[in-house]
Write a protein that holds these residues in place. Structure first.
Motif, mmCIF file in Angstrom:
data_model
loop_
_atom_site.group_PDB
_atom_site.id
_atom_site.type_symbol
_atom_site.label_atom_id
_atom_site.label_comp_id
_atom_site.label_asym_id
_atom_site.label_seq_id
_atom_site.Cartn_x
_atom_site.Cartn_y
_atom_site.Cartn_z
ATOM 1 N N ARG A 175 0.834 -1.200 0.000
ATOM 2 C CA ARG A 175 0.000 0.000 0.000
ATOM 3 C C ARG A 175 0.870 1.252 0.000
ATOM 4 O O ARG A 175 1.939 1.270 0.593
ATOM 5 C CB ARG A 175 -0.889 0.008 1.236
ATOM 6 C CG ARG A 175 -1.737 -1.233 1.392
ATOM 7 C CD ARG A 175 -3.097 -1.057 0.765
ATOM 8 N NE ARG A 175 -3.676 -2.357 0.487
ATOM 9 C CZ ARG A 175 -4.818 -2.533 -0.170
ATOM 10 N NH1 ARG A 175 -5.470 -1.497 -0.635
ATOM 11 N NH2 ARG A 175 -5.299 -3.725 -0.392
ATOM 12 N N THR A 176 0.345 2.282 -0.620
ATOM 13 C CA THR A 176 1.130 3.518 -0.752
ATOM 14 C C THR A 176 1.541 4.085 0.592
ATOM 15 O O THR A 176 2.657 4.541 0.770
ATOM 16 C CB THR A 176 0.305 4.580 -1.490
ATOM 17 O OG1 THR A 176 -1.019 4.551 -0.987
ATOM 18 C CG2 THR A 176 0.316 4.343 -2.973
ATOM 19 N N TYR A 177 0.600 4.044 1.535
ATOM 20 C CA TYR A 177 0.918 4.680 2.809
ATOM 21 C C TYR A 177 1.981 3.896 3.576
ATOM 22 O O TYR A 177 2.642 4.423 4.449
ATOM 23 C CB TYR A 177 -0.331 4.907 3.674
ATOM 24 C CG TYR A 177 -1.277 3.745 3.781
ATOM 25 C CD1 TYR A 177 -1.059 2.719 4.675
ATOM 26 C CD2 TYR A 177 -2.428 3.697 2.984
ATOM 27 C CE1 TYR A 177 -1.939 1.659 4.777
ATOM 28 C CE2 TYR A 177 -3.310 2.635 3.088
ATOM 29 C CZ TYR A 177 -3.064 1.613 3.977
ATOM 30 O OH TYR A 177 -3.940 0.573 4.078
ATOM 31 N N LEU A 178 2.115 2.611 3.232
ATOM 32 C CA LEU A 178 3.155 1.834 3.907
ATOM 33 C C LEU A 178 4.537 2.170 3.347
ATOM 34 O O LEU A 178 5.537 2.106 4.041
ATOM 35 C CB LEU A 178 2.874 0.342 3.769
ATOM 36 C CG LEU A 178 1.632 -0.148 4.513
ATOM 37 C CD1 LEU A 178 1.439 -1.641 4.304
ATOM 38 C CD2 LEU A 178 1.735 0.155 5.996
ATOM 39 N N SER A 179 4.570 2.499 2.074
ATOM 40 C CA SER A 179 5.875 2.821 1.478
ATOM 41 C C SER A 179 6.257 4.277 1.720
ATOM 42 O O SER A 179 7.351 4.707 1.385
ATOM 43 C CB SER A 179 5.844 2.538 -0.028
ATOM 44 O OG SER A 179 4.904 3.389 -0.645
ATOM 45 N N MET A 180 5.314 5.028 2.303
ATOM 46 C CA MET A 180 5.555 6.450 2.495
ATOM 47 C C MET A 180 6.752 6.714 3.421
ATOM 48 O O MET A 180 7.491 7.678 3.235
ATOM 49 C CB MET A 180 4.305 7.110 3.063
ATOM 50 C CG MET A 180 4.144 8.552 2.604
ATOM 51 S SD MET A 180 2.654 9.248 3.250
ATOM 52 C CE MET A 180 1.464 8.714 2.084
#
Lengths: 807, 254
Positions: free
Chosen positions: A430-435
């Motif tokens: 998920r995008t927020y995890l890679s943020m």
């Protein structure tokens, strides 16, 4: 600049301070820790030297000391007469004869058996005019009652074993002494024991007694073997020494100066040499604090850039605009320096307390090192101001439009290539995890500076723990070598050289508590090198015996050759097959004389202590001691306690040691050394925590709007906090990895200088896996978990207000 | 791990029915600022029963954004009741509010509030991820194509113009597929041409069955709305279709 305008900016800055007081305080603490550590750790030499001077002066340390060879005694009064007979006798202020005899001491209490080697020091009753006794607890040696068998027990031995200030001691001669107090004389500020190693006090019992008592309990009535002398100030001590040496030649007495006293030398050299190590840590902590300061102040000031842009748009002169951010630096500098003085004082006190515990000097002074603190204060003032200059200049030079532009995108842009790489790199999940990773990568300068600050703190920690690992590894290497066969063996030391068929050796052989025995010789000798002589103990061992023989590395020399430690060979530039010069005693008809022999090096042994050297029994002729022994290796038939009890009191036995006793001494020394390192450890961990806290605090400020946006989209706070933790974890990991690399480099540097501090020990820089893993976990988790300190703030976030935040 | 979190996000969402209905009954919001009390909203009654393009008009300080924050559950009323799809959210737990924002409402902010560390594609994907929609990357790619940014997928926000950033923000909001779309001055920072494009996009959403609530001070925008609510000093002073009927975006001028 008009005064009114300046006042406005000062007031504005004051409001900034009030708004950011927590961050400013935390930043000031970073400065305080850096400068405090610099002052506290960097100024130990001065107060240690002062403590040494005053302690030695208070107990009237001797100027010259005469020692007779081991086992040699002369009638009391004969040494004094020798002094009176020298040409310079009038310059001798005072001379005192003493008797120092090895013994076994039974200090057992209740159920705890405490049978240890030691020595009885016979000295004047009352207050000795030379090498006086400092009483730590209880009473001293009262004058006027020499008939009483009283004594004073060496204080560190007593405290190390938890012995009370008075009690009973039994000596191997069968006598019981009543000790009435604990204390020490100047030669025993550190107790080396037979190991020759400082901090060996718990393994060696020194008993101070009136000389008549000492003579009686050791069986040397009317005899002495030691003389201490104080000469008048300004006397040519070398001349007196030469005259005394000549006068005492018939009895083989050696004369040494105060400076040659091993403990005196160690205390003064350590005060200087230890400072080198502390300086490394002081600079590392300061370096970490400096990096953190630069980075964090830069970020604080960058956050004011929009306001600076507005000011520029309104036509405010750049120099006036620079006042406010520069005042941020000044505020941090002032608070930091003031706190730093306190932190430095605390570190100095902590070091002083640890040193006082480690070395029982009668006088310890940890005076305030004004010069060092002034340096630290100057650094603490300059650092934040310099840190504020760069971002301030950058901000006021920026085009107003650029500075005013809203949005979170105008600062901290990654470099071109990194940007392209980032935009094309698809991270899984998920995008927020890679943020978290994205945030770290898109601000490389900030990441690097923060990681470097963490790295510097971790470098100190790794170096501290690495030092402990290094000494532990050296101890393990020694234990491995002495314990590679029959680890349970004991070494019985005799009071002189006995023929192999003599009664004491026979008694030991036939003792039921002894399963097997092997006589050997231990002869003090000096390995001669190019300006680096090595005091050594040559053990003459039957290399075919079944109990224990040294491990031979590179066994290429002749079988009659000497086996040196790797360290000794390295220091002397020798290898198996070379020839070493050995100055050693040779027994002659009227005692011992010193000769220098050239002996081929047979092999090396892996024991890290360079003092040990070995010769096969065939080489005993070198010392004129063929067919004799002064040590016996014994294997106990039952328990060690039983054997110790059995041989205690046997004629000729002066001590019984476990073969691993030396390793125990090292462990003990290491445990005490740990106390000093703990001070640094706490400082470095605190620094890492402060840097992490500041980083997390400023990051949270910078990310407020992002977090509010996430909340607006319904992302749960725990996930948002997880992103912050993840981001910090990456920085913490990078910083810690760099810290481990830096720590190993620092460790190598420190250990390269340990040759002067512990010349007898081979230290190889060692970082254990446990240390690496522990530091990795500790460093990463401290930094990673720092955002949790802002959890409450996050939970109380005014989301609508945060969403409107422009900067 | 991300799948676990997505599953967890879905599982941790209370059973909230999703729909387009919004009800505000006697809502008031007062802020205490120092010694004085500021009334942002008072006696607001607003009911949106079905999908519509609703414009909330009003000058600066009239309470438009506060109203939007109430509907989006970013703020809680001092008095009154806010209900989404018939469920009173006024006294709902923080957890329920977060869950409802994930499943029912989506925001478009005046200052975009894009994540600077994510590319355009990732910013939009974020919306789909938060709503735990499968194939989030495909949704994001498709969403950006719909707003005319198919060629800007891998650009970071600072590499995009204001209009492009706002389109990314809209795509992000649409990627959640939530039934209620809340836009705060979505054309406030845009030029006319881009603003019109944005309006058309929002209109499309209303036509597709979503409730689109746009707050603005730009009266011109209200001409294309299905319904115009005018706020003044925290009160609704008018509520109805645009004066003169609904216009086409092509007729707009500002």
């Amino acid at each position: 600049m008009p005064t009114g305008s300046l006042r406005l900016w000062v007031v504005w800055s004051w409001r900034d301070l009030r708004r950011r007081w927590l961050l400013v305080t935390a930043l000031a603490l970073v400065i305080a820790l850096g400068t405090g550590a610099y002052a506290g750790l960097g100024g130990t030499t001065a107060w240690r030297l002062e403590s040494n001077d005053r302690s030695y002066a208070s107990l009237r340390m001797h100027d010259l000391r005469v020692k007779l060879p081991a086992g040699a005694f002369v009638p009391q009064g004969s040494l004094l007469r020798a002094v009176e007979g020298i040409p310079d006798a009038p310059v001798v202020d005072v001379a005192v004869e003493r008797l120092i005899a090895p013994t076994l001491v039974d200090a057992s209490t209740g159920t705890d058996q405490l049978l240890l080697p030691g020595e009885v020091v016979g000295m004047p009753s009352g207050v000795s005019p030379v090498d006086a006794l400092h009483v730590e607890h209880g009473q001293g040696l009262a004058a006027g009652d020499p008939a009483l068998d009283i004594a004073v027990l060496e204080a560190k031995f007593a405290s190390g074993h938890g012995l009370p200030p008075n009690g009973k001691l039994r000596l191997s001669t069968g006598t019981t002494l009543e000790y009435v107090g604990t204390g020490y004389t100047p030669e025993y500020f550190q107790v080396t024991g037979r190991s020759g190693m400082v901090l060996g006090e718990t393994g060696y019992a020194v008993v101070f007694a009136p000389i008549t008592v000492a003579q009686r309990v050791t069986g040397h009535v009317g005899q002495v073997n030691d003389l201490v002398v104080r000469v008048r100030p300004g006397t040519d001590q070398e001349a007196v020494r030469r005259q005394l040496t000549a006068a005492l030649a018939p009895v083989g007495g050696t004369v040494s100066t105060r400076a040659e006293d091993p403990v005196h030398r160690a205390l003064y050299e350590d005060a200087q040499n230890d400072q080198t190590t502390w300086n490394v840590f002081a600079f590392l902590i300061l370096f970490g604090a400096a990096f953190a300061t630069f980075n964090l102040i830069s970020r604080m000031i960058e956050s004011q850039r929009r306001e600076i842009g507005v000011g520029m748009a309104l036509g405010v002169p750049p120099r006036l605009l620079a006042v406010r951010p520069m005042l941020v630096g000044v505020q941090i500098a002032v608070v930091g320096v003031l706190t730093g003085i306190g932190v430095g004082w605390l570190i100095g006190r902590a070091m002083g307390d640890v040193m006082a515990d480690l070395l029982p000097l009668p006088i310890w002074v940890t005076s305030f090192q004004v010069g060092r603190f002034a340096q630290a204060a100057a650094l603490g003032l300059v650092l934040p101001v310099i840190a504020a200059v760069v971002p301030t200049v950058r901000a006021v030079r920026m085009h107003p439009v650029e500075a005013i532009r809203t949005g979170a995108y105008k600062s901290a842009r990654p470099a071109g290539r990194l940007l392209t790489l980032l935009s094309r790199t698809r991270l899984p999940g998920r995008t927020y995890l890679s943020m978290a990773l994205r945030n770290v990568l898109r601000t490389p300068r900030r990441t690097v500076f923060t990681a470097l600050g963490i790295a510097a703190a971790m470098t100190s920690l790794v170096a501290v723990l690495g030092l402990l690992d290094t000494f532990t590894a050296a101890g393990d290497a020694h234990t491995d070598e002495v314990g590679h066969s029959s680890p349970g063996r004991l070494v019985v030391t005799l009071d002189t050289y006995y023929p192999l068929n003599s009664a004491p050796l026979r008694a030991l052989r036939e003792e039921p508590a002894v399963a097997a025995s092997q006589p050997q010789l231990a002869v003090p000798a000096t390995l001669l090198g190019q300006g680096a002589d090595i005091e050594s103990v040559v053990q003459v061992v039957d290399f075919t015996n079944k109990i224990w023989t040294p491990t031979l590395l590179g066994d290429r020399g002749p079988k009659t050759g000497i086996v040196l430690s790797e360290k000794a060979a390295q220091d002397l530039g020798l290898a198996p097959g070379n020839v070493v010069e050995l100055r050693h005693p040779v027994r002659s008809a009227d005692g011992f004389r010193l000769v220098t022999s050239r002996i081929p090096v047979r092999a090396l042994h892996p024991d890290p202590w360079r003092t040990f050297a070995y010769l096969d029994v065939a080489g005993a002729g070198q010392f004129g001691l063929t067919g004799t022994a002064n040590q016996v290796l014994v294997m106990p038939a039952g328990s060690v306690d039983e054997l110790e009890r059995a041989v205690f009191g046997q004629p000729g036995v002066s001590s019984v040691d476990s073969a691993a006793a030396f390793a125990d001494v090292l462990d003990n020394a290491l445990a005490q050394f740990t106390g000093i390192l703990r001070v640094i450890e706490i400082a470095t961990l605190l620094l890492a925590l402060l840097i992490a806290f500041n980083t997390a605090g400023i990051t949270a400020d910078e990310r407020t709007r992002e977090h509010a946006t996430m909340f607006a989209f319904g992302l749960p706070p725990r996930v948002v906090m997880g992103i912050a933790v993840g981001e910090n974890a990456v920085i913490g990991l990078l910083g810690t990895l760099a810290g481990i690399a830096g720590g190993y480099a620092a460790l190598r540097y420190i250990t390269s200088g340990l040759g002067e501090v512990t010349p007898d020990l081979m230290v190889r820089p060692t970082l254990s896996t446990t240390t690496v893993v522990a530091v990795l976990l500790l460093g990463t988790s401290i930094v990673a978990l720092a955002p949790l300190l802002g959890l409450r703030r996050q939970q109380r976030m005014d989301i609508p207000a945060a969403l409107r935040v422009v900067e | 791990m991300d799948q676990d979190i997505a599953t967890h996000l879905r599982a941790s969402s209370p059973d909230l029915s999703t729909g387009t209905r919004v009800d505000l009954d006697d809502v008031a919001k007062r802020y205490v600022v120092g010694d004085s009390t500021v009334t942002a909203l008072t006696e607001v009654n607003l009911h949106v029963d079905e999908a519509a393009f609703v414009v909330v008009l009003g000058p600066s300080g009239s309470g438009k954004t506060t109203l939007l924050n109430m509907i989006g559950l970013l703020d809680t009323p001092t008095d009154g009741r806010v209900a989404l799809n018939g469920r009173d959210m006024t006294r709902s737990s923080r957890r329920e509010q977060f869950a409802l924002r994930r499943r029912s409402v989506s925001f478009i902010f005046q200052t975009f509030n894009l994540f600077p560390g994510l590319t355009a594609l990732e910013n939009v994907q974020f919306g789909a991820d938060v709503a735990a929609r499968p194939a989030a990357a495909d949704i994001a790619r498709d969403g950006l194509s719909r707003v005319g940014l198919a060629d800007r997928l891998h650009h970071f926000p600072h590499q995009l113009s204001g209009g492009e950033q706002q389109r990314v923000a809209i795509a992000r909001a649409l990627a959640t597929d939530n039934p209620i779309l809340l836009a705060d001055e979505p054309t406030g920072e845009l030029d006319f041409r881009t603003g019109v494009q944005i309006l058309e996009l929002l209109q499309e959403q209303a036509e597709a069955g979503k409730t689109v609530l746009v707050v603005t001070h730009n009266r011109e925008l209200s001409r294309v709305a299905d319904r115009v609510i005018e706020l003044s000093s925290g009160r609704i002073v008018s509520d109805g279709p645009p004066v003169g009927g609904k216009s086409r975006t092509a007729d707009l001028r500002w």
